[in-house]
Scaffold this motif. Structure first.
Motif, PDB file in Angstrom:
ATOM      1  N   ALA A 134       0.829  -1.199   0.000  1.00  0.00           N
ATOM      2  CA  ALA A 134       0.000   0.000   0.000  1.00  0.00           C
ATOM      3  C   ALA A 134       0.867   1.254   0.000  1.00  0.00           C
ATOM      4  O   ALA A 134       0.568   2.239  -0.692  1.00  0.00           O
ATOM      5  CB  ALA A 134      -0.930  -0.002   1.206  1.00  0.00           C
ATOM      6  N   PHE A 135       1.953   1.227   0.769  1.00  0.00           N
ATOM      7  CA  PHE A 135       2.836   2.387   0.816  1.00  0.00           C
ATOM      8  C   PHE A 135       3.455   2.636  -0.556  1.00  0.00           C
ATOM      9  O   PHE A 135       3.436   3.767  -1.065  1.00  0.00           O
ATOM     10  CB  PHE A 135       3.931   2.165   1.861  1.00  0.00           C
ATOM     11  CG  PHE A 135       4.739   3.402   2.156  1.00  0.00           C
ATOM     12  CD1 PHE A 135       4.439   4.213   3.240  1.00  0.00           C
ATOM     13  CD2 PHE A 135       5.800   3.776   1.332  1.00  0.00           C
ATOM     14  CE1 PHE A 135       5.169   5.364   3.500  1.00  0.00           C
ATOM     15  CE2 PHE A 135       6.532   4.922   1.578  1.00  0.00           C
ATOM     16  CZ  PHE A 135       6.226   5.718   2.673  1.00  0.00           C
ATOM     17  N   LEU A 136       4.009   1.606  -1.164  1.00  0.00           N
ATOM     18  CA  LEU A 136       4.666   1.773  -2.463  1.00  0.00           C
ATOM     19  C   LEU A 136       3.658   2.161  -3.553  1.00  0.00           C
ATOM     20  O   LEU A 136       3.996   2.915  -4.471  1.00  0.00           O
ATOM     21  CB  LEU A 136       5.404   0.499  -2.851  1.00  0.00           C
ATOM     22  CG  LEU A 136       6.583   0.129  -1.940  1.00  0.00           C
ATOM     23  CD1 LEU A 136       7.223  -1.167  -2.409  1.00  0.00           C
ATOM     24  CD2 LEU A 136       7.618   1.249  -1.886  1.00  0.00           C
ATOM     25  N   LEU A 238       4.318   9.356   3.296  1.00  0.00           N
ATOM     26  CA  LEU A 238       4.622   9.281   4.728  1.00  0.00           C
ATOM     27  C   LEU A 238       3.583  10.045   5.537  1.00  0.00           C
ATOM     28  O   LEU A 238       3.097   9.560   6.557  1.00  0.00           O
ATOM     29  CB  LEU A 238       6.002   9.879   5.007  1.00  0.00           C
ATOM     30  CG  LEU A 238       7.220   8.974   4.965  1.00  0.00           C
ATOM     31  CD1 LEU A 238       8.486   9.807   5.147  1.00  0.00           C
ATOM     32  CD2 LEU A 238       7.142   7.885   6.019  1.00  0.00           C
ATOM     33  N   ARG A 239       3.259  11.242   5.090  1.00  0.00           N
ATOM     34  CA  ARG A 239       2.287  12.060   5.813  1.00  0.00           C
ATOM     35  C   ARG A 239       0.952  11.346   5.928  1.00  0.00           C
ATOM     36  O   ARG A 239       0.308  11.337   6.986  1.00  0.00           O
ATOM     37  CB  ARG A 239       2.098  13.392   5.093  1.00  0.00           C
ATOM     38  CG  ARG A 239       1.186  14.373   5.867  1.00  0.00           C
ATOM     39  CD  ARG A 239       0.726  15.512   4.989  1.00  0.00           C
ATOM     40  NE  ARG A 239      -0.074  14.999   3.900  1.00  0.00           N
ATOM     41  CZ  ARG A 239      -0.103  15.525   2.683  1.00  0.00           C
ATOM     42  NH1 ARG A 239       0.642  16.567   2.400  1.00  0.00           N
ATOM     43  NH2 ARG A 239      -0.869  15.003   1.737  1.00  0.00           N
ATOM     44  N   VAL A 242       1.677   7.952   8.434  1.00  0.00           N
ATOM     45  CA  VAL A 242       2.036   8.037   9.858  1.00  0.00           C
ATOM     46  C   VAL A 242       1.409   9.223  10.562  1.00  0.00           C
ATOM     47  O   VAL A 242       1.474   9.332  11.776  1.00  0.00           O
ATOM     48  CB  VAL A 242       3.562   8.037  10.060  1.00  0.00           C
ATOM     49  CG1 VAL A 242       4.195   6.837   9.392  1.00  0.00           C
ATOM     50  CG2 VAL A 242       4.198   9.323   9.536  1.00  0.00           C
ATOM     51  N   ARG A 243       0.834  10.151   9.835  1.00  0.00           N
ATOM     52  CA  ARG A 243       0.030  11.247  10.357  1.00  0.00           C
ATOM     53  C   ARG A 243       0.746  12.038  11.457  1.00  0.00           C
ATOM     54  O   ARG A 243       1.670  12.784  11.175  1.00  0.00           O
ATOM     55  CB  ARG A 243      -1.337  10.735  10.808  1.00  0.00           C
ATOM     56  CG  ARG A 243      -2.109  10.090   9.655  1.00  0.00           C
ATOM     57  CD  ARG A 243      -3.497   9.660  10.039  1.00  0.00           C
ATOM     58  NE  ARG A 243      -4.144   8.952   8.943  1.00  0.00           N
ATOM     59  CZ  ARG A 243      -4.775   9.551   7.944  1.00  0.00           C
ATOM     60  NH1 ARG A 243      -4.841  10.868   7.917  1.00  0.00           N
ATOM     61  NH2 ARG A 243      -5.331   8.842   6.977  1.00  0.00           N
ATOM     62  N   ALA A 244       0.332  11.909  12.720  1.00  0.00           N
ATOM     63  CA  ALA A 244       0.881  12.767  13.774  1.00  0.00           C
ATOM     64  C   ALA A 244       2.390  12.645  13.872  1.00  0.00           C
ATOM     65  O   ALA A 244       3.101  13.634  14.059  1.00  0.00           O
ATOM     66  CB  ALA A 244       0.230  12.421  15.119  1.00  0.00           C
ATOM     67  N   GLU A 245       2.911  11.415  13.751  1.00  0.00           N
ATOM     68  CA  GLU A 245       4.355  11.222  13.848  1.00  0.00           C
ATOM     69  C   GLU A 245       5.079  11.944  12.725  1.00  0.00           C
ATOM     70  O   GLU A 245       6.202  12.407  12.898  1.00  0.00           O
ATOM     71  CB  GLU A 245       4.696   9.727  13.817  1.00  0.00           C
ATOM     72  CG  GLU A 245       4.362   8.968  15.091  1.00  0.00           C
ATOM     73  CD  GLU A 245       2.870   8.662  15.223  1.00  0.00           C
ATOM     74  OE1 GLU A 245       2.112   8.935  14.259  1.00  0.00           O
ATOM     75  OE2 GLU A 245       2.455   8.183  16.283  1.00  0.00           O
ATOM     76  N   ASN A 259       8.605  22.609   1.028  1.00  0.00           N
ATOM     77  CA  ASN A 259       8.053  22.417  -0.319  1.00  0.00           C
ATOM     78  C   ASN A 259       8.065  20.946  -0.726  1.00  0.00           C
ATOM     79  O   ASN A 259       7.530  20.581  -1.769  1.00  0.00           O
ATOM     80  CB  ASN A 259       8.792  23.266  -1.350  1.00  0.00           C
ATOM     81  CG  ASN A 259      10.214  22.800  -1.592  1.00  0.00           C
ATOM     82  OD1 ASN A 259      10.770  22.056  -0.786  1.00  0.00           O
ATOM     83  ND2 ASN A 259      10.818  23.240  -2.692  1.00  0.00           N
ATOM     84  N   LEU A 260       8.670  20.078   0.094  1.00  0.00           N
ATOM     85  CA  LEU A 260       8.620  18.634  -0.174  1.00  0.00           C
ATOM     86  C   LEU A 260       7.409  17.984   0.487  1.00  0.00           C
ATOM     87  O   LEU A 260       7.134  16.806   0.246  1.00  0.00           O
ATOM     88  CB  LEU A 260       9.892  17.945   0.349  1.00  0.00           C
ATOM     89  CG  LEU A 260      11.214  18.391  -0.255  1.00  0.00           C
ATOM     90  CD1 LEU A 260      12.368  17.615   0.376  1.00  0.00           C
ATOM     91  CD2 LEU A 260      11.219  18.215  -1.765  1.00  0.00           C
ATOM     92  N   VAL A 261       6.708  18.709   1.330  1.00  0.00           N
ATOM     93  CA  VAL A 261       5.603  18.108   2.085  1.00  0.00           C
ATOM     94  C   VAL A 261       4.291  18.843   1.860  1.00  0.00           C
ATOM     95  O   VAL A 261       3.348  18.659   2.601  1.00  0.00           O
ATOM     96  CB  VAL A 261       5.909  18.029   3.605  1.00  0.00           C
ATOM     97  CG1 VAL A 261       7.081  17.122   3.847  1.00  0.00           C
ATOM     98  CG2 VAL A 261       6.169  19.414   4.186  1.00  0.00           C
ATOM     99  N   THR A 262       4.244  19.662   0.821  1.00  0.00           N
ATOM    100  CA  THR A 262       2.978  20.284   0.487  1.00  0.00           C
ATOM    101  C   THR A 262       2.024  19.241  -0.063  1.00  0.00           C
ATOM    102  O   THR A 262       2.465  18.207  -0.599  1.00  0.00           O
ATOM    103  CB  THR A 262       3.167  21.409  -0.545  1.00  0.00           C
ATOM    104  OG1 THR A 262       3.907  20.882  -1.657  1.00  0.00           O
ATOM    105  CG2 THR A 262       3.927  22.564   0.066  1.00  0.00           C
ATOM    106  N   ARG A 263       0.757  19.492   0.062  1.00  0.00           N
ATOM    107  CA  ARG A 263      -0.241  18.487  -0.318  1.00  0.00           C
ATOM    108  C   ARG A 263      -0.132  18.139  -1.791  1.00  0.00           C
ATOM    109  O   ARG A 263      -0.015  19.004  -2.645  1.00  0.00           O
ATOM    110  CB  ARG A 263      -1.662  18.963  -0.004  1.00  0.00           C
ATOM    111  CG  ARG A 263      -2.722  17.892  -0.251  1.00  0.00           C
ATOM    112  CD  ARG A 263      -4.017  18.274   0.395  1.00  0.00           C
ATOM    113  NE  ARG A 263      -3.899  18.279   1.843  1.00  0.00           N
ATOM    114  CZ  ARG A 263      -3.975  17.188   2.611  1.00  0.00           C
ATOM    115  NH1 ARG A 263      -4.120  16.010   2.049  1.00  0.00           N
ATOM    116  NH2 ARG A 263      -3.869  17.290   3.908  1.00  0.00           N
ATOM    117  N   GLN A 264      -0.145  16.855  -2.054  1.00  0.00           N
ATOM    118  CA  GLN A 264      -0.015  16.327  -3.408  1.00  0.00           C
ATOM    119  C   GLN A 264      -1.061  15.234  -3.561  1.00  0.00           C
ATOM    120  O   GLN A 264      -1.380  14.550  -2.589  1.00  0.00           O
ATOM    121  CB  GLN A 264       1.400  15.773  -3.584  1.00  0.00           C
ATOM    122  CG  GLN A 264       1.762  15.288  -4.970  1.00  0.00           C
ATOM    123  CD  GLN A 264       3.151  14.684  -4.963  1.00  0.00           C
ATOM    124  OE1 GLN A 264       3.459  13.841  -4.145  1.00  0.00           O
ATOM    125  NE2 GLN A 264       3.989  15.114  -5.881  1.00  0.00           N
ATOM    126  N   GLY A 265      -1.560  15.017  -4.772  1.00  0.00           N
ATOM    127  CA  GLY A 265      -2.639  14.032  -4.976  1.00  0.00           C
ATOM    128  C   GLY A 265      -2.285  12.634  -4.599  1.00  0.00           C
ATOM    129  O   GLY A 265      -1.181  12.292  -4.328  1.00  0.00           O
TER     130      GLY A 265
END
Length: 265
Positions: A134-136, A238-239, A242-245, A259-265
């Protein structure tokens, strides 16, 4: 819980036939017995059906090994791969959680290090972490690549992230990620020092490109635009996972990483 109920629970939760469920239970319990050792097994064996107690009981002293080695041993005993072993182990721990008393299960969990947490039941599911598939799939979808490349870039980003954030923050992530992703993070964390703790985002992306084998684009600036997009795909997966972590981790990074963690589809 009797033997048939235990095996049926593993069979249903893992989606396998009875023979595979029995093999998974035997391999997992035998490996758990090696890890716990004779004295600890004595507390648990009387709470299990005799067939299961015999698989769990160990004649030797406790052996200290991490969750990656645990899965390697289970996979070897089952003659399967580690991805299948991870699913099987998670379902056996689920069944153990039902079979043991609350005190017995708490006693067992207290003797496992934090990196085992993704194998343990959470809520009504079969485990505490998303599956590696699922992650990949999330990385592949966001980066618009196949799963083979998704695995390479995931390993490259996680290894570099481990270097950047160090062992303390890595330990928190390990409790939420599939076990097969742990080695990349821990490998990076083992090399963390004062220099890597100051790693700029450009250096981060250059290391990702090198590790993932992303070729430089003629005339394109460094770091590689592809490395940036791939890193974003992993960070956003990752976001989601793992959410809160994730926010605890990214809070340790300077603003240039955002800019690497902005929301993406």
């Amino acid at each position: 819980m009797d033997y048939d109920r235990f095996i049926s629970l593993v069979e249903q939760a893992a989606g396998v036939d009875r023979e595979t469920a029995e093999r998974a239970a035997q391999a997992t319990l035998a490996t758990l017995g090696e890890h716990l050792g004779r004295d600890e097994c004595r507390h648990l064996v009387p709470q299990l059906p005799p067939e299961l107690g015999g698989w769990l009981f160990s004649q030797g002293a406790a052996q200290s090994f991490d969750v990656t080695e645990f899965l390697r041993r289970v996979a070897e005993r089952e003659h399967t791969d580690e991805a299948a072993a991870e699913l099987h182990v998670r379902t056996v721990f689920l069944a153990l959680g039902r079979a043991l008393s609350d005190d017995g299960y708490a006693h067992l969990v207290a003797r496992l290090s934090n990196d085992y947490v993704p194998l343990l039941p959470k809520g009504t599911g079969a485990g505490g972490a998303a599956s590696v598939d699922a992650f990949l799939a999330g990385v592949a979808r966001r980066a618009r690549v196949d799963t083979g490349l998704a695995r390479r870039i995931t390993d490259a980003v996680l290894e570099t992230l481990g270097e950047r954030i160090g062992e303390g923050e890595v330990d928190d992530l390990l409790t939420q990620l599939p076990v097969s992703l742990h080695p990349s993070l821990t490998r990076g964390a083992s090399r963390a020092d004062e220099t890597t703790a100051r790693m700029s985002v450009d250096e981060f992306l250059n290391r990702v490109a090198e590790r993932a084998g992303i070729p430089a684009e003629p005339g394109a600036p460094l770091p590689s635009p592809a490395a940036r997009e791939y890193a974003r795909a992993v960070f956003n997966t990752l976001r989601e996972t793992v959410r809160a972590e994730f926010f605890d981790v990214t809070d340790q990074l300077p603003n240039e990483y955002w800019n690497l963690v902005t929301r993406q589809g």
